[in-house]
Design a protein around this motif. Structure first.
Motif, mmCIF file in Angstrom:
data_model
loop_
_atom_site.group_PDB
_atom_site.id
_atom_site.type_symbol
_atom_site.label_atom_id
_atom_site.label_comp_id
_atom_site.label_asym_id
_atom_site.label_seq_id
_atom_site.Cartn_x
_atom_site.Cartn_y
_atom_site.Cartn_z
ATOM 1 N N SER A 122 71.905 -53.378 43.597
ATOM 2 C CA SER A 122 72.117 -52.149 44.357
ATOM 3 C C SER A 122 71.840 -52.355 45.840
ATOM 4 O O SER A 122 72.633 -51.950 46.699
ATOM 5 C CB SER A 122 71.208 -51.047 43.813
ATOM 6 N N ASN A 169 74.808 -52.378 48.949
ATOM 7 C CA ASN A 169 74.795 -51.402 50.034
ATOM 8 C C ASN A 169 74.803 -52.019 51.416
ATOM 9 O O ASN A 169 75.235 -51.391 52.375
ATOM 10 C CB ASN A 169 73.564 -50.492 49.899
ATOM 11 N N THR A 198 78.528 -54.940 51.843
ATOM 12 C CA THR A 198 79.857 -54.368 52.031
ATOM 13 C C THR A 198 80.031 -53.729 53.402
ATOM 14 O O THR A 198 81.141 -53.441 53.817
ATOM 15 C CB THR A 198 80.136 -53.308 50.949
ATOM 16 N N GLN A 199 78.915 -53.491 54.104
ATOM 17 C CA GLN A 199 78.981 -52.854 55.417
ATOM 18 C C GLN A 199 79.030 -53.866 56.561
ATOM 19 O O GLN A 199 79.104 -53.493 57.715
ATOM 20 C CB GLN A 199 77.760 -51.936 55.602
ATOM 21 N N LEU A 245 67.854 -49.951 55.274
ATOM 22 C CA LEU A 245 68.338 -49.194 54.119
ATOM 23 C C LEU A 245 67.174 -48.630 53.307
ATOM 24 O O LEU A 245 67.196 -47.461 52.903
ATOM 25 C CB LEU A 245 69.192 -50.094 53.221
ATOM 26 N N GLN A 287 66.383 -44.648 52.567
ATOM 27 C CA GLN A 287 66.313 -44.090 51.222
ATOM 28 C C GLN A 287 64.953 -43.446 50.959
ATOM 29 O O GLN A 287 64.868 -42.389 50.328
ATOM 30 C CB GLN A 287 66.580 -45.196 50.192
#
Length: 245
Positions: free
Chosen positions: A168, A172, A175-176, A218, A222
């Motif tokens: 996970s 995240n 891919t960015q 990240l 979160q």
């Protein structure tokens, strides 16, 4: 990276005290007022810190009783590696693969360089980039001529591909930043092609440094979202709007 919020800093200090045994499992944390005095912060900051610790399942607030330290989850043979975080894996990869790149720069073959170039072309195309990324790192490990390093890098990728928390986290951030990832891999390839061990090590470290910073950003985002959600739920629970509205 942005400076961390005060409540999160206090939460980390309390977590450290829990892990050190100052506040063992089953014990009750000091009252809110006492904690505020200990850490020289406001009581609202302590409340938010406790919420952050609840989100991490380290403590439990019990109505009219206090905040208690929870027992840590037990590990078993079926959950090997389940407690490894994306941060730990990334740091380990940086340490091992940085030296692997330096070693590979001294012994890599023309055939292996050609394979690396092909993986770069695949990554640039955007089709099958993840598989190409894996092959890129495995080729470098094989170029070290050290089977222990090959096994270590293979194990890193197994953890990356099978542990849900790492899957996970990586999904995240990877891919960015396809462009950054490609440029970093190109820098590693160039260093290897030039048989420059120091440049290969530096380029590999730069790749993982960018990745771990992205993971931190990240994670904090979160955590803040979860704390806001928990705070909102607590506010609704104790709201007096129905009395003053």
């Amino acid at each position: 990276m942005k400076s961390r919020r005060m409540f999160w800093q206090i939460a980390e200090k309390i977590e450290a005290l829990i892990k050190s045994g100052t506040y063992p499992p089953g014990s009750r944390l000091p009252p809110e007022r006492e904690l505020a005095e200990t850490f020289d912060v406001s009581r609202p900051t302590i409340r938010e810190s406790i919420i952050a610790l609840e989100v991490k399942h380290l403590v439990e607030a019990r109505t009219s009783s206090g905040v208690y330290v929870l027992e840590p989850p037990k590990n078993d043979s079926e959950s090997e590696g389940s407690d490894i975080s994306a941060f730990e894996l990334t740091q380990a990869r940086a340490l091992v693969e940085g030296e692997a790149a330096a070693l590979a720069a001294l012994s890599i073959s023309e055939g292996e360089l050609a394979t690396l170039k092909t993986t770069l072309e695949v990554m640039e195309s955007g089709v099958g980039a993840e598989k190409a990324d894996r092959e890129f790192h495995l080729v470098i490990s094989r170029a070290t001529r050290n089977n222990a390093i090959v096994l270590a890098v293979q194990k890193f990728w197994t953890l990356r591909d099978t542990l849900p928390q790492i899957q996970s986290a990586y999904a995240n951030v990877c891919t960015q930043s396809d462009k950054d990832r490609l440029n970093e891999h190109k820098a590693i390839y160039t260093a290897l092609k030039n048989n420059d061990a120091q440049a290969a090590r530096t380029a590999m470290h730069a790749h993982f440094n960018r990745l771990i910073n992205a993971l931190f950003e990240l994670s904090e985002k979160q955590a803040l979202e979860e704390v806001r959600k928990k705070t909102s739920q607590t506010r609704d629970l104790y709201s007096l709007r129905h009395l003053v509205g």
